[in-house]
Design a protein around this motif. Structure first.
Motif, short mmCIF file in Angstrom:
data_model
loop_
_atom_site.label_atom_id
_atom_site.label_comp_id
_atom_site.label_asym_id
_atom_site.label_seq_id
_atom_site.Cartn_x
_atom_site.Cartn_y
_atom_site.Cartn_z
N SER A 385 51.99 31.60 43.49
CA SER A 385 51.28 32.31 44.55
C SER A 385 49.98 32.91 44.03
O SER A 385 48.96 32.91 44.72
N MET A 386 49.99 33.39 42.80
CA MET A 386 48.78 33.95 42.20
C MET A 386 47.74 32.84 41.96
O MET A 386 46.55 33.04 42.21
N ASN A 388 47.47 29.98 43.60
CA ASN A 388 46.95 29.55 44.91
C ASN A 388 45.86 30.49 45.41
O ASN A 388 44.90 30.06 46.04
N ARG A 389 46.01 31.77 45.08
CA ARG A 389 45.05 32.76 45.55
C ARG A 389 43.73 32.71 44.76
O ARG A 389 42.68 33.01 45.29
N CYS A 390 43.81 32.34 43.47
CA CYS A 390 42.61 32.44 42.64
C CYS A 390 42.03 31.08 42.22
O CYS A 390 40.98 31.04 41.59
N LYS A 391 42.69 29.97 42.57
CA LYS A 391 42.27 28.66 42.07
C LYS A 391 40.83 28.32 42.44
O LYS A 391 40.04 27.88 41.59
N TYR A 737 55.97 37.63 29.58
CA TYR A 737 54.53 37.86 29.55
C TYR A 737 53.92 37.94 30.95
O TYR A 737 52.91 38.61 31.16
N TYR A 738 54.54 37.27 31.93
CA TYR A 738 54.08 37.35 33.32
C TYR A 738 53.99 38.80 33.78
O TYR A 738 53.27 39.13 34.73
N GLY A 739 54.74 39.68 33.11
CA GLY A 739 54.84 41.07 33.54
C GLY A 739 53.52 41.80 33.54
O GLY A 739 53.33 42.75 34.30
N TYR A 740 52.57 41.37 32.68
CA TYR A 740 51.25 42.00 32.69
C TYR A 740 50.57 41.79 34.04
O TYR A 740 50.04 42.72 34.64
N LEU A 741 50.56 40.55 34.49
CA LEU A 741 49.93 40.22 35.76
C LEU A 741 50.69 40.88 36.91
O LEU A 741 50.10 41.42 37.86
N VAL A 791 49.70 42.61 47.03
CA VAL A 791 48.75 42.10 46.03
C VAL A 791 47.32 42.14 46.53
O VAL A 791 46.39 41.80 45.79
N ASP A 792 47.09 42.54 47.76
CA ASP A 792 45.75 42.47 48.34
C ASP A 792 44.73 43.31 47.56
O ASP A 792 43.59 42.90 47.36
#
Length: 800
Positions: A385-386, A388-391, A737-741, A791-792
């Motif tokens: 999902s992240m 898709n939002r930033c690609k 590591y995903y936890g940072y994002l 996340v907006d």
């Protein structure tokens, strides 16, 4: 460090390494590795950080009797302000005393299992017994963790090799002891009998609805369920032989983790550049500065000998216009620890074997079983999902870099990893200039100031003064610097004291609130030196906890508070010369420092009954939230212009418009930054998933997977490099590591919701920080936000 086991749940608390480290180092001066280190031992080391039983009088006093100096004023100075830690050999002595004290508690709990059932016991008596049992288990954790956490900090930062070796030896000894604690069935059965009252029930789900646990206060209930889950996650259900096998596997894992981490700290590669490249370096880093930054730097007739120190590497990659120099620096840095590839393969293999023996599909499944996200599948959904939002933003930003490279260097077909830090820095400067010019209503006399370097506005002293103002404004807290006796220092070799070595740069601050009283101690160890951990981290030396004696003895009512002690460890730019007292920082270094400060505040501001739930001992994919929230203040135009940014020569504050432009530059190339974090998060999941990346288990190599994921995502990658061999988060945040994002999205939401509110800071403290890990993270987020997280806010300005 292995997955936190029962007695050390989350030494992320110990030293939280935060942020991410781009494979193409971004920004000058190592801002890429903010800090909190997870450690390996689950409950007893998670709780680890507070030695209380044997030396109880030294550690605890009635809350009402605390002075600003607390315990320290009543005894002679010692390393880390911990009792009886004056010489390197004291680590082994303290380790022995801690294990002896823990063994006494273990015997007491074992004896309690032999007592026959009492049909006449009252509910209140049962509640008292349950509380007492939970505190005894926390006491074990408290004993071991204070010593092992001190060992971890000492072996990572002490200037004396003798101190580091002694700490490492004690660390290994206690790691093995923790393995024995995790496998001690008597401790688990004590929890089952006195808290859950379900020794006759094999279904953990149904048993949680019976027994005295349902009558406990919420924090005690959370502690009970967390401990039980951790025991069972660590294999207490296995047969004796299987538990012994798991313990031996864990000991191997601890050894591999320590070796991987020590290689990153100790292995510094020397290499030579020719005279032409040496001339390019002189334009960026003067020789007298180079001598301070680089271990082993030297001039020869053929060129200049450099090392792969992170600070120099990042600076040259961000500021050198020479493609050949950037490539050389990048390739040398990212091939500097080849021995860690074999260590990593062994770590992946043994973590997988250990986790499957415990009944999990993979190490990732085991790690994520106690995280907010819950499973590897949910992590994959989040990362998808992240992306898709930033690609689209990422692809546009890469096109901008390619055009800039073609403009500067001529024809360019692709962006190399060593191009990214330089051209992002270059274009950010151009955009900042353009933004100023587009504001035609600004006075022209400010033009020269607007175009001067930003770094002159940021210093260590400005940053610390900004922290003092910030905690006072947000929480009403006083942050006071106090002196440090020589015996308490670790930034000098106290085994070889001389007049030249007694000064150092270590600093110590005590925190106090008018109503809450003393809050704890925070050390600042901010600049690089030989033998020191090379990135940035928050180390918990001792966790806080509030103990009410009524929980142990109903006839007494004395409340004691074990004050937390933490250390912020960074490698910020040093002063420009031995004669100078001013360390001028880049903005990214200030972000790093405030990030670690956020971790430190989380430790100091929690108020829990158990050190196991104190401060940063929360779910690992939530624990970066306060640190990212605090970091955001370094990009707030108002805070920058009024408090944080003052030129070190003129002492004039940064103009409001310049501060606004600096804030806007934060979203420049955020798409590349986010996409890189996504790649590293997917890599971490791939290494430790159901089909782990280990040739010894029939999978591909970690290097092959690293290159493949970069290629699929379009993130620059240099064949033949192995950046991940120095990716310390694979030890401290393996499979997490995903936890940072994940946490960054929460932090952005909190910032937007509370920044303008007059009581926003107190709301964050009293609805979130105060609970440490003693409350469900989602409940805390909803209490702060007044709604479900979104996340907006995180993408605000990024996808515009």
């Amino acid at each position: 460090m292995a997955q936190p086991s029962l007695w050390c749940f989350n030494r992320a608390a110990a030293h939280l390494q935060s942020y991410y480290i781009p494979s193409f180092t971004q920004g000058a001066i190592a801002s890429s590795n903010h800090g909190l280190s997870v450690s390996r031992r689950a409950y007893f080391t998670n709780s680890c950080q507070s030695h209380q039983l044997t030396h109880q009088r030294c550690y605890q006093q009635p809350v009402s009797n605390f002075s600003t100096n607390g315990y320290q004023s009543q005894r002679r100075p010692t390393l880390f302000s911990l009792p009886n830690l004056s010489h390197p050999q004291d680590f082994l002595t303290l380790s022995r005393l801690a294990t002896e004290s823990c063994d006494k508690i273990r015997k007491s709990l074992a004896a309690s299992l032999q007592s026959p059932p009492n049909p006449d016991v009252t509910l209140q008596e049962s509640i008292q017994q349950a509380k007492r049992t939970l505190h005894q288990l926390d006491d074990i954790s408290n004993e071991v963790c204070t010593v092992i956490d001190a060992c971890e900090l000492c072996r990572s930062v002490h200037a004396s090799p003798e101190w580091r070796r002694a700490a490492g030896d004690a660390f290994g000894m206690l790691s093995e002891y923790i393995g024995a604690l995790n496998a001690d069935e008597r401790l688990y059965l004590s929890l089952r009998r006195w808290v859950f009252d379900d020794l006759d029930c094999k279904d953990a789900e149904s048993s949680s609805e019976r027994g005295v646990v349902q009558h406990l206060p919420p924090e005690y209930k959370r502690m009970a369920h967390a401990m039980r889950k951790e025991f069972e996650r660590d294999g207490i259900h296995l047969s004796y032989n299987e538990r012994e096998e798991a313990r031996e596997l864990n000991n191997v894992i601890v050894g591999l983790e320590s070796l991987f981490s020590s290689n990153i700290t100790e292995k510094i590669k020397l290499y030579e550049v020719d005279n032409k490249m040496a001339g390019e370096i002189d334009k960026i880093v003067p020789r007298h500065i180079l001598g301070q930054l680089v271990r082993g730097a030297s001039q020869s007739a053929n060129g200049l000998t450099l090392s792969t120190d992170t600070l120099l590497t990042n600076t040259l990659l961000a500021h050198s216009p020479s493609p050949s120099l950037r490539k050389e620096v990048y390739m040398q840095s990212n091939t500097s620890i080849p021995e860690n590839l074999k260590v990593l393969d062994g770590l992946i293999r043994h973590r997988h074997l250990h986790s499957t023996l415990l009944g999990y599909k993979s190490y990732a499944h085991r790690v994520l079983s106690d995280r907010m996200v819950g499973s590897p599948e949910k992590v994959a959904e989040f990362l998808d999902s992240m992306e898709n939002r930033c690609k689209n933003v990422f692809e546009k930003e890469m096109e901008v870099l390619l055009k800039a490279k073609a403009y500067v260097e001529g024809a360019a077909r692709e962006i190399e990893p060593w191009d990214v830090p330089f051209y992002t820095n270059f274009i950010k400067s151009q955009r900042q200039h353009r933004r100023w010019k587009e504001n035609g209503d600004y006075p022209s006399e400010d033009a020269e100031d607007e175009l001067s370097q930003l770094s002159g506005y940021f210093t260590v002293e400005n940053s610390i003064e900004g922290m003092k103002d910030l905690v006072k404004d947000l929480f009403g807290i006083e942050m006071v610097e106090v002196g440090i006796p020589v015996e308490e220092k670790w930034d000098i070799d106290t085994t070889k004291l001389s007049d030249d070595t007694v000064h150092g740069g270590l600093r110590k601050f005590e925190f106090r609130h008018e109503v809450e009283g003393p809050l704890g101690t925070m050390y600042f160890d901010l600049h690089p030196r030989d033998g020191k951990f090379g990135h940035a981290a928050h180390f918990t030396i001792r966790c806080g906890r509030i103990r009410n004696s009524e929980d142990d003895e109903p006839s007494t009512a004395i409340k004691t508070h074990q004050l937390p002690i933490v250390a912020l460890v960074c490698n910020l730019s040093p002063a420009s010369s031995p004669e100078s007292t001013t360390a001028v920082l880049s903005h990214s270094e200030v972000e790093t420092l405030f990030h670690e400060f956020g971790h430190g505040l989380h430790s100091l501001l929690s108020r829990t009954s158990f050190q196991h739930l104190s401060g940063t001992r929360a779910a690992m994919d939530f624990v970066e939230t306060p640190s990212h929230w605090m970091e955001t203040y370094t990009r707030d135009p108002t805070f920058l212009a009024t408090v944080l940014a003052k030129h070190y020569i003129t002492r004039l504050p940064m103009s409001k418009r310049r501060a606004t432009h600096l804030a806007l530059s934060h979203v420049d190339f955020r798409g590349i930054e986010i996409q890189t974090q996504i790649v590293h998060s997917r890599f971490d999941q791939a290494l430790f998933g159901e089909s782990p990346c280990s040739p010894s288990l029939g999978g591909c190599s970690s290097t092959e997977m690293f290159g493949l994921l970069h290629q699929q995502a379009g993130v620059p990658y240099a064949k033949g490099t192995h950046w991940h061999s120095r990716f310390g988060h694979l030890v401290t945040y393996g499979a997490g590591y995903y936890g940072y994002l994940y946490a960054q999205t929460f932090a952005a939401d909190i910032w937007k919701s509370t920044n303008a509110a007059p009581d926003g800071g107190m709301k964050v403290w009293k609805e979130m920080l105060v609970f440490g890990g003693g409350k469900d993270p989602k409940e805390m987020l909803i209490a702060v936000l007044g709604r479900e997280p979104s996340v907006d806010s995180f993408f605000e300005g990024v996808d515009e």
